[in-house]
Motif scaffolding. Sequence first.
Motif, PDB file in Angstrom:
ATOM      1  N   PRO A  54     -25.999 -18.066  56.876  1.00  0.00           N
ATOM      2  CA  PRO A  54     -26.547 -18.018  55.518  1.00  0.00           C
ATOM      3  C   PRO A  54     -25.892 -17.122  54.675  1.00  0.00           C
ATOM      4  O   PRO A  54     -25.738 -15.628  54.471  1.00  0.00           O
ATOM      5  CB  PRO A  54     -28.242 -17.741  55.180  1.00  0.00           C
ATOM      6  N   ALA A  56     -22.643 -16.584  54.202  1.00  0.00           N
ATOM      7  CA  ALA A  56     -21.507 -16.319  54.975  1.00  0.00           C
ATOM      8  C   ALA A  56     -19.984 -16.879  54.004  1.00  0.00           C
ATOM      9  O   ALA A  56     -19.293 -16.536  54.280  1.00  0.00           O
ATOM     10  CB  ALA A  56     -21.113 -16.227  56.620  1.00  0.00           C
ATOM     11  N   HIS A 124     -29.134 -23.096  56.684  1.00  0.00           N
ATOM     12  CA  HIS A 124     -30.415 -21.726  56.536  1.00  0.00           C
ATOM     13  C   HIS A 124     -30.960 -21.860  57.105  1.00  0.00           C
ATOM     14  O   HIS A 124     -31.422 -21.733  58.412  1.00  0.00           O
ATOM     15  CB  HIS A 124     -30.534 -22.028  55.122  1.00  0.00           C
ATOM     16  N   ASN A 174     -14.770 -14.389  56.530  1.00  0.00           N
ATOM     17  CA  ASN A 174     -14.344 -14.731  55.230  1.00  0.00           C
ATOM     18  C   ASN A 174     -14.164 -13.533  54.244  1.00  0.00           C
ATOM     19  O   ASN A 174     -15.275 -12.430  54.219  1.00  0.00           O
ATOM     20  CB  ASN A 174     -15.443 -15.667  54.982  1.00  0.00           C
ATOM     21  N   LYS A 175     -14.219 -13.623  52.941  1.00  0.00           N
ATOM     22  CA  LYS A 175     -14.570 -12.912  52.387  1.00  0.00           C
ATOM     23  C   LYS A 175     -13.596 -11.380  52.318  1.00  0.00           C
ATOM     24  O   LYS A 175     -13.682 -10.254  51.124  1.00  0.00           O
ATOM     25  CB  LYS A 175     -15.814 -12.493  51.908  1.00  0.00           C
ATOM     26  N   LEU A 293     -13.528 -18.900  49.578  1.00  0.00           N
ATOM     27  CA  LEU A 293     -13.822 -19.220  47.641  1.00  0.00           C
ATOM     28  C   LEU A 293     -12.297 -19.030  46.972  1.00  0.00           C
ATOM     29  O   LEU A 293     -11.642 -19.825  45.851  1.00  0.00           O
ATOM     30  CB  LEU A 293     -14.372 -17.993  46.989  1.00  0.00           C
TER      31      LEU A 293
HETATM   32  P1  G4P Z   1     -23.502 -20.575  53.081  1.00  0.00           P
HETATM   33  O1  G4P Z   1     -22.702 -22.105  52.831  1.00  0.00           O
HETATM   34  O2  G4P Z   1     -22.549 -19.838  54.739  1.00  0.00           O
HETATM   35  O3  G4P Z   1     -24.727 -20.179  52.847  1.00  0.00           O
HETATM   36  O4  G4P Z   1     -22.373 -19.517  51.896  1.00  0.00           O
HETATM   37  P2  G4P Z   1     -21.856 -20.686  50.421  1.00  0.00           P
HETATM   38  O5  G4P Z   1     -20.634 -21.255  50.579  1.00  0.00           O
HETATM   39  O6  G4P Z   1     -22.898 -20.789  49.806  1.00  0.00           O
HETATM   40  O7  G4P Z   1     -21.497 -19.126  49.449  1.00  0.00           O
HETATM   41  C1  G4P Z   1     -22.595 -18.038  50.065  1.00  0.00           C
HETATM   42  C2  G4P Z   1     -21.690 -17.454  47.944  1.00  0.00           C
HETATM   43  O8  G4P Z   1     -20.402 -16.842  48.867  1.00  0.00           O
HETATM   44  C3  G4P Z   1     -21.438 -17.829  47.847  1.00  0.00           C
HETATM   45  O9  G4P Z   1     -21.773 -16.706  46.303  1.00  0.00           O
HETATM   46  C4  G4P Z   1     -19.907 -18.423  46.851  1.00  0.00           C
HETATM   47  O10 G4P Z   1     -19.496 -18.311  46.283  1.00  0.00           O
HETATM   48  C5  G4P Z   1     -19.417 -16.545  47.981  1.00  0.00           C
HETATM   49  N1  G4P Z   1     -18.378 -17.118  49.097  1.00  0.00           N
HETATM   50  C6  G4P Z   1     -18.054 -17.508  49.699  1.00  0.00           C
HETATM   51  N2  G4P Z   1     -16.601 -17.423  49.984  1.00  0.00           N
HETATM   52  C7  G4P Z   1     -16.319 -15.970  48.922  1.00  0.00           C
HETATM   53  C8  G4P Z   1     -15.334 -15.877  49.290  1.00  0.00           C
HETATM   54  O11 G4P Z   1     -14.397 -16.159  50.253  1.00  0.00           O
HETATM   55  N3  G4P Z   1     -14.942 -14.715  48.788  1.00  0.00           N
HETATM   56  C9  G4P Z   1     -16.343 -13.949  47.694  1.00  0.00           C
HETATM   57  N4  G4P Z   1     -15.735 -13.190  46.920  1.00  0.00           N
HETATM   58  N5  G4P Z   1     -17.186 -15.573  47.307  1.00  0.00           N
HETATM   59  C10 G4P Z   1     -17.296 -16.333  47.879  1.00  0.00           C
HETATM   60  P3  G4P Z   1     -23.156 -16.977  45.373  1.00  0.00           P
HETATM   61  O12 G4P Z   1     -22.907 -16.517  44.151  1.00  0.00           O
HETATM   62  O13 G4P Z   1     -24.397 -16.640  46.652  1.00  0.00           O
HETATM   63  O14 G4P Z   1     -23.687 -18.341  44.590  1.00  0.00           O
HETATM   64  P4  G4P Z   1     -22.443 -19.601  44.028  1.00  0.00           P
HETATM   65  O15 G4P Z   1     -22.711 -19.083  42.611  1.00  0.00           O
HETATM   66  O16 G4P Z   1     -20.842 -18.742  44.055  1.00  0.00           O
HETATM   67  O17 G4P Z   1     -22.475 -21.310  43.558  1.00  0.00           O
END
Ligand code: G4P
Length: 568
Positions: A54, A56, A124, A174-175, A293
Amino acid sequence: MLHVRKGRGTHGGDHAAKRGRVPAPFHNCSHLLTARAMSQKHPDRRTFAIISHPDAGKTTLTEKLLVAGGAIHIAGEVKARGAARRARSDWMKIEQQRGISVTSSVMTFEHQGLVFNLLDTPGHEDFSEDTYRTLTAVDSAVMVIDAAKGIEPQTLKLFEVCRLRSVPIITFINKVDREGQTPFELLDEVADRLALDVCPMNWPAGMGGQFEGIYDLVDPALMVPGGDASRMYEGERIAVEGLADPTLAARLSPRALASLEEETELASACYAPFDGAAYRNGDLTPVFFGSALKEFGVVDLLAGLATHAPGPQPQPAEPAPVQPDDDAVTGFVFKVQANMNPAHRDRIAFMRLCSGKFERGMRLMQGGTGKAIAISRPMLFLAQDREMAEEAFPGDIIGIPNHGTLRVGDTLSERSDIMITGLPNFAPELLRRVALVDPTKTKQLRKALDDMAEEGIIQVFYPEIGSNMIVGVVGQLQLDVLISRLDAEYKVEAKLEQSPWDTARWIASDDAAALKAFQADNRGAAATDRDGAPVFMAKDAWEVGYVTQRNPSIRFTATKERVFASAG
Ligand code: G4P
């Protein structure tokens, strides 16, 4: 600390093929699944799932893949699910979550002349057998890892299921736009903890605050950010001759270029070259760095799937594996979703087609029962829509509406002598006693538990002693769903009580007398599952180990495949 793993270069010849590109931002792609692509034969299917822990970024990556693949136009469609999934405190929310996951259990899209079938694995806490079984219906997987966190427990669990079946895995780290571990630390963690060769396909030029772009190691090019600080995305793709190309010096800061040069040189000395056969055997994972993202690395990942991921694979079956080229239509049900409309007890059985050309209206034999079922309203799931499936090919997933006749694990085939195997039940990690508030509702309770066991939400065990049924699950949310559904759908008020056991093993022996004696000696912990197979319930893993050691003639298994008396 860097572990030197291999002495060969990173640039294998196998992947030098030029890959088609979708310009970023890629929101203008056509999304219609054309009749042409759907009617192509099976090598053109890529049936895969995304596995991750979850948070990721699975939901974000799914959405961006669908956009990159032209399946959806507007970012945000899938994202809503992330929040919906996290909300799980009351019945309405569970219902909502289920409703949403129904329509997105399978997402089919066409891209570059290929049909991609992306299967949803709930990521999840609602981790269940359903998740495991979905992985039996894919030909490959994408493993998403958070660059800051590395491999997390659920990634590991899901990976192990993939390994059981040698499912090839592409890794997406990722990220990279956030501060995280270094690429070397991440690659070494994957290599060491998963015992896989790793092959980086691209390399980040800086990470976190110092991120300046991504360098493609396969087809040398630099992807630089587009947009502005408020909305950065993968912008221009600049083809270069190699790291010495002066364009790189013009586009990257001296610091970023120096570290890119140094790191990629080291990487080419440390990691395995790409080897398509090793990947398809599940021994090597190509690794893409990116940011779901910010859309970095997503197009490359999709291209990687298109180029390297296998098409439909043979499926284990009795008396012999089903080959995708076999003429007879054969498939199996890997998931049943009830309650798509609470007013009717309708269900959708999701069937993975393994061989033959399926056509609407076909009559298929339900393995083990000998019954023929006419499939008159098969459904095909597009990202935002569903439509009638006039035809389908190996690798495709179709939804079959039914009233409870189809069960998870069922084989459906034009042949009467075939039984797909390898759809195991998994040993539960939580066992609870179900106690009725109103004891006159025993019949309804049995029916409810049976229905939910059929869907793979829970397992039911009948102890030798006592009349309470025991439910077994892999995760806590399954228990929450169970109680909500008992109440809302079956009007049965029940409580879950602690049981003396926490886990269970299926037991078998070549020596029938020894098995009988073992059951007699352990009557208090003996039970049968809903198929009547004998089960030993244990307090904990330690007890399982102890009892296993003391009873060498008994086989204790943590998984069980459905067994049928006859396949005819
Ligand atoms: P999941 O399905 O694996 O649980 O993950 P999800 O895509 O919901 O991403 C979890 C959190 O990580 C989200 O932030 C999402 O915006 C962020 N995220 C995903 N990919 C990237 C990335 O490449 N870079 C960065 N910086 N963040 C990333 P959140 O704050 O939990 O949710 P939200 O407020 O953005 O919806």
